[in-house]
Design a protein around this motif. Structure first.
Motif, PDB file in Angstrom:
ATOM      1  N   GLU A 185       0.829  -1.199   0.000  1.00  0.00           N
ATOM      2  CA  GLU A 185       0.000   0.000   0.000  1.00  0.00           C
ATOM      3  C   GLU A 185       0.870   1.259   0.000  1.00  0.00           C
ATOM      4  O   GLU A 185       0.599   2.232  -0.735  1.00  0.00           O
ATOM      5  CB  GLU A 185      -0.937  -0.016   1.212  1.00  0.00           C
ATOM      6  CG  GLU A 185      -1.759   1.249   1.411  1.00  0.00           C
ATOM      7  CD  GLU A 185      -2.856   1.436   0.372  1.00  0.00           C
ATOM      8  OE1 GLU A 185      -3.772   2.219   0.626  1.00  0.00           O
ATOM      9  OE2 GLU A 185      -2.792   0.811  -0.714  1.00  0.00           O
ATOM     10  N   LYS A 186       1.943   1.260   0.797  1.00  0.00           N
ATOM     11  CA  LYS A 186       2.858   2.413   0.823  1.00  0.00           C
ATOM     12  C   LYS A 186       3.500   2.606  -0.550  1.00  0.00           C
ATOM     13  O   LYS A 186       3.608   3.746  -1.042  1.00  0.00           O
ATOM     14  CB  LYS A 186       3.937   2.211   1.890  1.00  0.00           C
ATOM     15  CG  LYS A 186       3.461   2.383   3.319  1.00  0.00           C
ATOM     16  CD  LYS A 186       4.589   2.153   4.323  1.00  0.00           C
ATOM     17  CE  LYS A 186       5.566   3.308   4.342  1.00  0.00           C
ATOM     18  NZ  LYS A 186       5.008   4.486   5.040  1.00  0.00           N
ATOM     19  N   ARG A 187       3.913   1.531  -1.174  1.00  0.00           N
ATOM     20  CA  ARG A 187       4.570   1.640  -2.479  1.00  0.00           C
ATOM     21  C   ARG A 187       3.591   2.161  -3.530  1.00  0.00           C
ATOM     22  O   ARG A 187       3.950   2.991  -4.369  1.00  0.00           O
ATOM     23  CB  ARG A 187       5.168   0.297  -2.878  1.00  0.00           C
ATOM     24  CG  ARG A 187       6.357  -0.095  -2.005  1.00  0.00           C
ATOM     25  CD  ARG A 187       6.855  -1.493  -2.296  1.00  0.00           C
ATOM     26  NE  ARG A 187       7.683  -1.541  -3.483  1.00  0.00           N
ATOM     27  CZ  ARG A 187       8.940  -1.980  -3.500  1.00  0.00           C
ATOM     28  NH1 ARG A 187       9.538  -2.380  -2.380  1.00  0.00           N
ATOM     29  NH2 ARG A 187       9.626  -2.010  -4.618  1.00  0.00           N
ATOM     30  N   ARG A 188       2.367   1.657  -3.495  1.00  0.00           N
ATOM     31  CA  ARG A 188       1.372   2.110  -4.465  1.00  0.00           C
ATOM     32  C   ARG A 188       1.122   3.612  -4.310  1.00  0.00           C
ATOM     33  O   ARG A 188       1.076   4.366  -5.294  1.00  0.00           O
ATOM     34  CB  ARG A 188       0.079   1.319  -4.284  1.00  0.00           C
ATOM     35  CG  ARG A 188      -0.991   1.651  -5.331  1.00  0.00           C
ATOM     36  CD  ARG A 188      -2.202   0.740  -5.195  1.00  0.00           C
ATOM     37  NE  ARG A 188      -2.998   1.079  -4.049  1.00  0.00           N
ATOM     38  CZ  ARG A 188      -4.249   1.559  -4.107  1.00  0.00           C
ATOM     39  NH1 ARG A 188      -4.824   1.761  -5.279  1.00  0.00           N
ATOM     40  NH2 ARG A 188      -4.909   1.830  -3.006  1.00  0.00           N
ATOM     41  N   LYS A 189       0.978   4.070  -3.079  1.00  0.00           N
ATOM     42  CA  LYS A 189       0.709   5.498  -2.834  1.00  0.00           C
ATOM     43  C   LYS A 189       1.881   6.377  -3.239  1.00  0.00           C
ATOM     44  O   LYS A 189       1.703   7.536  -3.638  1.00  0.00           O
ATOM     45  CB  LYS A 189       0.379   5.716  -1.358  1.00  0.00           C
ATOM     46  CG  LYS A 189      -1.007   5.208  -0.971  1.00  0.00           C
ATOM     47  CD  LYS A 189      -1.287   5.455   0.504  1.00  0.00           C
ATOM     48  CE  LYS A 189      -2.720   5.055   0.859  1.00  0.00           C
ATOM     49  NZ  LYS A 189      -2.997   5.229   2.324  1.00  0.00           N
ATOM     50  N   GLN A 190       3.102   5.816  -3.140  1.00  0.00           N
ATOM     51  CA  GLN A 190       4.305   6.586  -3.489  1.00  0.00           C
ATOM     52  C   GLN A 190       4.665   6.473  -4.972  1.00  0.00           C
ATOM     53  O   GLN A 190       5.652   7.059  -5.423  1.00  0.00           O
ATOM     54  CB  GLN A 190       5.485   6.120  -2.636  1.00  0.00           C
ATOM     55  CG  GLN A 190       5.324   6.420  -1.146  1.00  0.00           C
ATOM     56  CD  GLN A 190       6.370   5.722  -0.288  1.00  0.00           C
ATOM     57  OE1 GLN A 190       7.298   5.107  -0.810  1.00  0.00           O
ATOM     58  NE2 GLN A 190       6.217   5.814   1.023  1.00  0.00           N
ATOM     59  N   GLY A 191       3.875   5.697  -5.718  1.00  0.00           N
ATOM     60  CA  GLY A 191       4.148   5.516  -7.134  1.00  0.00           C
ATOM     61  C   GLY A 191       5.307   4.581  -7.422  1.00  0.00           C
ATOM     62  O   GLY A 191       5.881   4.610  -8.515  1.00  0.00           O
ATOM     63  N   LEU A 192       5.666   3.739  -6.442  1.00  0.00           N
ATOM     64  CA  LEU A 192       6.760   2.781  -6.624  1.00  0.00           C
ATOM     65  C   LEU A 192       6.230   1.467  -7.204  1.00  0.00           C
ATOM     66  O   LEU A 192       5.110   1.044  -6.897  1.00  0.00           O
ATOM     67  CB  LEU A 192       7.442   2.492  -5.293  1.00  0.00           C
ATOM     68  CG  LEU A 192       8.195   3.631  -4.627  1.00  0.00           C
ATOM     69  CD1 LEU A 192       8.668   3.202  -3.238  1.00  0.00           C
ATOM     70  CD2 LEU A 192       9.374   4.076  -5.485  1.00  0.00           C
ATOM     71  N   ALA A 193       7.064   0.823  -8.009  1.00  0.00           N
ATOM     72  CA  ALA A 193       6.696  -0.504  -8.527  1.00  0.00           C
ATOM     73  C   ALA A 193       6.667  -1.503  -7.378  1.00  0.00           C
ATOM     74  O   ALA A 193       7.376  -1.344  -6.378  1.00  0.00           O
ATOM     75  CB  ALA A 193       7.698  -0.941  -9.583  1.00  0.00           C
TER      76      ALA A 193
END
Length: 496
Positions: A185-193
């Motif tokens: 969820e953190k990666r998705r919100k930060q635009g990370l793959a």
């Protein structure tokens, strides 16, 4: 032999002492400070340290300054994970791996784990490590019971207390899916793959299973997140193999006496090692082929072979051997009656297997007998027997279903089930107590004791056996084996 004859003392293992270790101990020749933790591993136990961490240690010798170092994670607030935390912290995450065979023992220091996090100390630190951009693969050895999978239905066990906790407290998870979901969820919100999730447990279709369970959990948290995970996260299947007993006080003493190393948590393993991985990754991977890992488009035949031959045999050895009063696997295999029973079980299972590229199944089965019989690998039967309610469905019941459909013999598969049921009564053949270590211990021991020689109270547990109780042939065969065990004992049952 003491490997430090000048002082007669041992050398405490840590980064500073590597140059002073005896010459017969292989040590990391790469600079561990140059390694980035591209892998987070959940469930650092003996097997991970003898297997995946070893392959990566080999890899770093060929590729110094690698981006595929391991950050180990312990999730469980128990004595084992706390002990692992304390040992790795005091030893700069170094440990001794000893390969033991009748030809001799060899020791090396493994340096591929460069960081260790104990989740109960700081759950957010674990989430941050998994969510960090450098994390590209999360590997798992969380045991068969760690997937919260209901055997009878194939569904996610959403009602399990761990899952309920993590759904209600997403920022303070305690289970694997809770941590993975929070990090994704953190990666998705930060635009990370996203990262790849690579299960290394003895579960057939382990990648497929963790995909289904994790996405189901995530959808309950947030449907959009669940869809993102399903679309973007890779879940390769893989097959792992290396017999790695639990570390004992005798192992710690052996490492000190033979190699002069003071290591509070060494690891002991057999020489044999194998890793077959489905080549499906979403964020890159090490060049594992360069260190002997087999990358393939289809792991399934390898998984079936290993789980249905090795792991099922371990079930028979564990339960029958415990009933007969043995302590170690090699002791069971030294008895010709038990060795023959294991060979017969493997022959019974073989018709259910697919052809395995590059492997002769007859040779593989002979190799298994030799591996089980290695007296230097003091693999204790309780390790094989624990969590039977999770292992039996995954290691034995698939073969049973196939044999019932094929119409072939099910004698030794049924004997394995019957031996487990007899074991659950809590006493061996000499009426000595057996400690049952299983998440479902209360209910399964109660049903075993109430059923005595009638297997139906246990076979009717849908969450373990599904609809197998509806097969009269299966029920009758298990009942016959159970009656024989009750009357004659484990050894008497095997008498011709």
């Amino acid at each position: 032999m003491n490997s430090n004859p000048n002082t007669g003392s041992t050398i405490k293992l840590n980064e500073a002492s590597l140059s002073r270790l005896p010459g017969n101990v292989r040590v990391p020749k790469y600079d561990r400070r140059q390694i980035t933790n591209g892998i987070v591993h959940i469930g650092v136990g003996g097997f991970h340290r003898s297997h995946q961490a070893l392959y990566l240690d080999d890899y770093f010798h060929q590729n110094p300054g690698s981006e595929w170092g391991i950050c180990g994670v312990g999730l469980l607030d128990n004595e084992y994970d706390r002990r692992m935390r304390d040992a790795l912290k005091s030893q700069d995450c170094l440990y001794t791996l000893v390969e033991r065979s009748q030809e001799g023992d060899s020791a090396r220091i493994i340096g591929s784990i460069t960081r260790y996090l104990f989740a109960p100390d700081n759950r957010q630190a674990v989430i941050e490590a998994i969510a960090a951009p450098e994390c590209r693969i999360v590997t798992l050895t969380i045991t068969e019971s760690g997937y919260y999978y209901i055997e009878g239905s194939g569904n996610f066990d959403v009602n399990h207390p761990t899952m309920q906790h993590d759904l209600q407290h997403p920022d303070q998870p305690i289970g694997t899916y809770g941590f993975l979901t929070a990090a994704l969820e953190k990666r998705r919100k930060q635009g990370l793959a996203p990262f790849t999730v690579l299960s290394c447990d003895n579960v057939q279709g382990n990648g497929n299973m963790v995909r289904k369970m994790l996405t189901t959990f995530a959808q309950m948290r947030d449907p959009a997140l669940g869809r993102w995970i399903a679309e973007h996260v890779a879940f390769p299947n893989c097959m792992v193999d290396r017999i790695t007993p639990l570390t004992t006080p005798q192992d710690i003493k052996m490492v000190a006496q033979q190699f002069g190393i003071d290591d509070t948590f060494p690891c002991v393993a057999e020489p044999f090692i194998q890793w077959v991985i489905e080549d499906t990754f979403c964020a890159g991977r090490p060049d594992w082929e360069s260190v002997g890992v087999q990358m393939t488009s289809d792991v399934h035949p390898y998984e079936m072979m290993k789980i249905r031959l090795l792991n099922a045999s371990h079930m028979l050895i564990g339960y029958l051997g415990s009933l007969a009063g043995y302590t170690y696997v090699y002791e069971v295999m030294a008895d010709p009656l038990f060795e023959q029973a294991v060979a017969n079980l493997m022959d019974e299972v073989t018709p259910t297997l697919q052809p395995v590229p590059g492997i002769d199944l007859d040779d593989y089965k002979k190799t298994l007998i030799e591996r089980f019989s290695n007296p230097k690998i003091r693999d204790q039967l309780p390790r094989l027997c624990l969590n039977g309610s999770a292992k039996i469905p995954k290691f034995v019941l698939g073969s049973l279903r196939d044999k019932l459909q094929l119409g072939g013999a099910i004698d030794y598969l049924s004997l394995t089930i019957a031996a487990w049921f007899q074991y659950l009564n809590g006493y061996d053949d000499q009426n000595r107590p057996i400690v049952i270590d299983d998440p479902l211990a209360d209910i399964i021991t109660r049903r075993a004791c109430s059923g005595k020689t009638d297997p139906r109270p246990l076979l009717s547990m849908f969450e373990i056996f599904g609809d197998l109780v509806q097969s009269p042939r299966f029920v009758e065969t298990v009942a016959d084996k159970l009656s024989s065990l009750h009357e004659f004992g484990a050894k008497g049952t095997l008498m011709p």
